[in-house]
Design a protein around this motif. Structure first.
Motif, PDB file in Angstrom:
ATOM      1  N   SER A 149       0.841  -1.194   0.000  1.00 49.31           N
ATOM      2  CA  SER A 149       0.000   0.000   0.000  1.00 49.31           C
ATOM      3  C   SER A 149       0.882   1.251   0.000  1.00 49.31           C
ATOM      4  O   SER A 149       2.045   1.213  -0.405  1.00 49.31           O
ATOM      5  CB  SER A 149      -0.945  -0.037   1.209  1.00 49.31           C
ATOM      6  OG  SER A 149      -1.867   1.026   1.152  1.00 49.31           O
ATOM      7  N   ALA A 150       0.321   2.360   0.460  1.00 46.36           N
ATOM      8  CA  ALA A 150       1.045   3.636   0.603  1.00 46.36           C
ATOM      9  C   ALA A 150       0.295   4.459   1.637  1.00 46.36           C
ATOM     10  O   ALA A 150      -0.894   4.242   1.865  1.00 46.36           O
ATOM     11  CB  ALA A 150       1.110   4.370  -0.736  1.00 46.36           C
ATOM     12  N   ASN A 151       0.980   5.403   2.258  1.00 44.21           N
ATOM     13  CA  ASN A 151       0.318   6.200   3.291  1.00 44.21           C
ATOM     14  C   ASN A 151      -0.240   7.529   2.764  1.00 44.21           C
ATOM     15  O   ASN A 151      -0.620   8.404   3.535  1.00 44.21           O
ATOM     16  CB  ASN A 151       1.272   6.467   4.459  1.00 44.21           C
ATOM     17  CG  ASN A 151       2.465   7.341   4.091  1.00 44.21           C
ATOM     18  OD1 ASN A 151       2.493   7.959   3.028  1.00 44.21           O
ATOM     19  ND2 ASN A 151       3.455   7.404   4.971  1.00 44.21           N
ATOM     20  N   TYR A 154      -3.772   8.614   4.099  1.00 42.59           N
ATOM     21  CA  TYR A 154      -4.068   8.632   5.525  1.00 42.59           C
ATOM     22  C   TYR A 154      -4.338  10.048   6.017  1.00 42.59           C
ATOM     23  O   TYR A 154      -5.066  10.241   6.978  1.00 42.59           O
ATOM     24  CB  TYR A 154      -2.937   7.977   6.316  1.00 42.59           C
ATOM     25  CG  TYR A 154      -2.777   6.509   5.993  1.00 42.59           C
ATOM     26  CD1 TYR A 154      -3.818   5.783   5.415  1.00 42.59           C
ATOM     27  CD2 TYR A 154      -1.602   5.842   6.250  1.00 42.59           C
ATOM     28  CE1 TYR A 154      -3.685   4.436   5.109  1.00 42.59           C
ATOM     29  CE2 TYR A 154      -1.452   4.486   5.950  1.00 42.59           C
ATOM     30  CZ  TYR A 154      -2.498   3.797   5.374  1.00 42.59           C
ATOM     31  OH  TYR A 154      -2.362   2.460   5.074  1.00 42.59           O
ATOM     32  N   LYS A 167      -4.821   3.178  -3.548  1.00 37.82           N
ATOM     33  CA  LYS A 167      -4.292   2.537  -2.341  1.00 37.82           C
ATOM     34  C   LYS A 167      -5.317   2.501  -1.222  1.00 37.82           C
ATOM     35  O   LYS A 167      -5.308   1.566  -0.397  1.00 37.82           O
ATOM     36  CB  LYS A 167      -3.017   3.245  -1.891  1.00 37.82           C
ATOM     37  CG  LYS A 167      -1.841   3.079  -2.841  1.00 37.82           C
ATOM     38  CD  LYS A 167      -1.508   1.620  -3.106  1.00 37.82           C
ATOM     39  CE  LYS A 167      -0.223   1.450  -3.902  1.00 37.82           C
ATOM     40  NZ  LYS A 167       0.049   0.027  -4.213  1.00 37.82           N
ATOM     41  N   ASP A 171      -6.259  -0.985   0.645  1.00 37.78           N
ATOM     42  CA  ASP A 171      -6.386  -1.196   2.096  1.00 37.78           C
ATOM     43  C   ASP A 171      -7.744  -1.804   2.444  1.00 37.78           C
ATOM     44  O   ASP A 171      -7.846  -2.721   3.267  1.00 37.78           O
ATOM     45  CB  ASP A 171      -6.214   0.127   2.845  1.00 37.78           C
ATOM     46  CG  ASP A 171      -4.765   0.578   2.933  1.00 37.78           C
ATOM     47  OD1 ASP A 171      -3.870  -0.180   2.495  1.00 37.78           O
ATOM     48  OD2 ASP A 171      -4.528   1.692   3.450  1.00 37.78           O
ATOM     49  N   THR A 192       2.854  -0.888   4.270  1.00 35.80           N
ATOM     50  CA  THR A 192       2.813   0.477   3.751  1.00 35.80           C
ATOM     51  C   THR A 192       4.174   1.137   3.895  1.00 35.80           C
ATOM     52  O   THR A 192       4.537   1.593   4.987  1.00 35.80           O
ATOM     53  CB  THR A 192       1.752   1.301   4.500  1.00 35.80           C
ATOM     54  OG1 THR A 192       0.474   0.721   4.278  1.00 35.80           O
ATOM     55  CG2 THR A 192       1.731   2.737   4.023  1.00 35.80           C
ATOM     56  N   ILE A 249      -2.777  -3.398   8.428  1.00 36.47           N
ATOM     57  CA  ILE A 249      -1.980  -2.598   7.491  1.00 36.47           C
ATOM     58  C   ILE A 249      -0.751  -2.139   8.265  1.00 36.47           C
ATOM     59  O   ILE A 249      -0.839  -1.265   9.131  1.00 36.47           O
ATOM     60  CB  ILE A 249      -2.768  -1.379   6.966  1.00 36.47           C
ATOM     61  CG1 ILE A 249      -4.174  -1.783   6.491  1.00 36.47           C
ATOM     62  CG2 ILE A 249      -1.972  -0.693   5.858  1.00 36.47           C
ATOM     63  CD1 ILE A 249      -4.208  -2.762   5.361  1.00 36.47           C
ATOM     64  N   LEU A 251       2.321  -0.166   8.904  1.00 38.39           N
ATOM     65  CA  LEU A 251       3.006   1.054   8.472  1.00 38.39           C
ATOM     66  C   LEU A 251       4.498   0.910   8.721  1.00 38.39           C
ATOM     67  O   LEU A 251       4.938   0.680   9.853  1.00 38.39           O
ATOM     68  CB  LEU A 251       2.481   2.252   9.261  1.00 38.39           C
ATOM     69  CG  LEU A 251       1.257   2.962   8.712  1.00 38.39           C
ATOM     70  CD1 LEU A 251       0.672   3.895   9.783  1.00 38.39           C
ATOM     71  CD2 LEU A 251       1.612   3.765   7.482  1.00 38.39           C
ATOM     72  N   ASP A 253       6.934   3.404   7.873  1.00 41.33           N
ATOM     73  CA  ASP A 253       7.140   4.732   7.280  1.00 41.33           C
ATOM     74  C   ASP A 253       7.837   5.713   8.195  1.00 41.33           C
ATOM     75  O   ASP A 253       7.824   6.925   7.938  1.00 41.33           O
ATOM     76  CB  ASP A 253       5.790   5.306   6.830  1.00 41.33           C
ATOM     77  CG  ASP A 253       4.901   5.722   7.991  1.00 41.33           C
ATOM     78  OD1 ASP A 253       5.173   5.302   9.144  1.00 41.33           O
ATOM     79  OD2 ASP A 253       3.942   6.484   7.764  1.00 41.33           O
TER      80      ASP A 253
END
Length: 285
Positions: A149-151, A154, A167, A171, A192, A249, A251, A253
């Motif tokens: 995925s990617a943040n 968010y 994305k 999720d 992510t 999910i 993270l 990051d």
């Protein structure tokens, strides 16, 4: 990049990983990490020349079995065929990594209809297509799915509405798959990545006049990520270390999603996709 031996080197022995996007960038690192820890791998991408080169590099550097198959995740018939070839070669699929993705910078008003649809098709529909095609074999092996995925969504990220929408869908699909496939003992999680400094995407999607050091200072952990950070997360999610983890999910990051980071300078070509500056962005696909 070799992964330090935080995990035992045989934790994935006998497993077969099916990785879309596995020939480059973060997903190549994820593939290499699984190979170094005992797995065999099938890597999928549209460009067979680059894919085959990546597979050969992995074979030589790691000494593991890697099968390269050209396929477009947007086309169910391509993925179904790739799964069939995988079963012919290895007889099973234990780990699915949905990593194929597309992204670029574009303001919404200059983003073409086709470009928006293409990103949704690669990221979201490609994840669905591949997961559905692999399901019968994951059911047999009580396997694992990792959706990359990617943040971006968010909070919100400038000039990436297409990737944000895609994305966010990935999720949601991750959670739905975890709920429905849990009774089959299939675990489904997302990973992510945050800003990963070693990747082409980092350079392509970063604001202009903002250095890696500038971005690092704005991160809670005071550094950008490395591909090895995603490799460690992959090994955790793919192995029995996470045997009671599904629908999560993860993270990875450095706390990037905790801060507001959209108000940064971006190239003028984002607003004018026909600009000829060196940082020109692909508003059309």
């Amino acid at each position: 990049m070799a992964t330090e031996q935080i995990f035992k080197n045989n934790i994935l022995k006998g497993k077969v990983a099916f990785v879309t996007g596995g020939g480059s960038g973060i997903c190549k690192g994820m593939t290499e990490a699984m190979l170094r820890h005992g797995a065999k791998a099938v890597i999928i991408s549209r460009r067979f020349d680059k894919l085959d080169k990546a597979a050969e590099e992995m074979r030589k550097e790691i000494g593991a079995e890697v099968l390269a198959i050209a396929a477009d995740v947007r086309k169910p018939e391509d993925i179904i065929k790739a799964v069939e070839l995988t079963i012919e070669k290895f007889g099973r699929i234990d780990i699915l990594v949905n990593g194929a993705a597309g992204n670029f910078l574009s303001a919404i008003e200059t983003l073409s209809y086709r470009a928006f649809r293409t990103v949704i098709e690669i990221d979201l529909i490609g994840t669905f297509n591949t997961s559905k095609a692999c399901f019968p074999h994951l059911k047999k092996s009580k396997g694992v799915v990792i959706n990359v995925s990617a943040n971006l969504h968010y909070q919100a990220t400038l000039y990436q509405s297409h990737a944000m929408a895609a994305k966010a869908g990935v999720d949601a699909l991750t959670r739905a798959m975890a709920l429905e496939w849990g009774p089959h003992q299939i675990r489904v999680n997302g990973v992510t990545p945050g800003p990963i400094g070693e990747t082409v995407g980092f350079a392509k999607l970063s604001p202009v006049d903002v250095s890696k050091e500038d971005i690092s200072r704005r991160m809670p952990l005071q550094r950008v990520g490395k591909i090895r950070d995603i490799e460690y997360a992959t090994l955790y999610l793919a192995s029995d270390a996470s045997s009671f983890v599904t629908g999560t999910i993860l993270l990875v990051d450095g706390g990037d999603a905790l801060r507001k980071h959209s108000i940064l300078p971006y190239p003028e070509s984002v607003l004018n996709p026909f600009d000829s500056s060196p940082k020109k962005v692909g508003a059309k696909l």
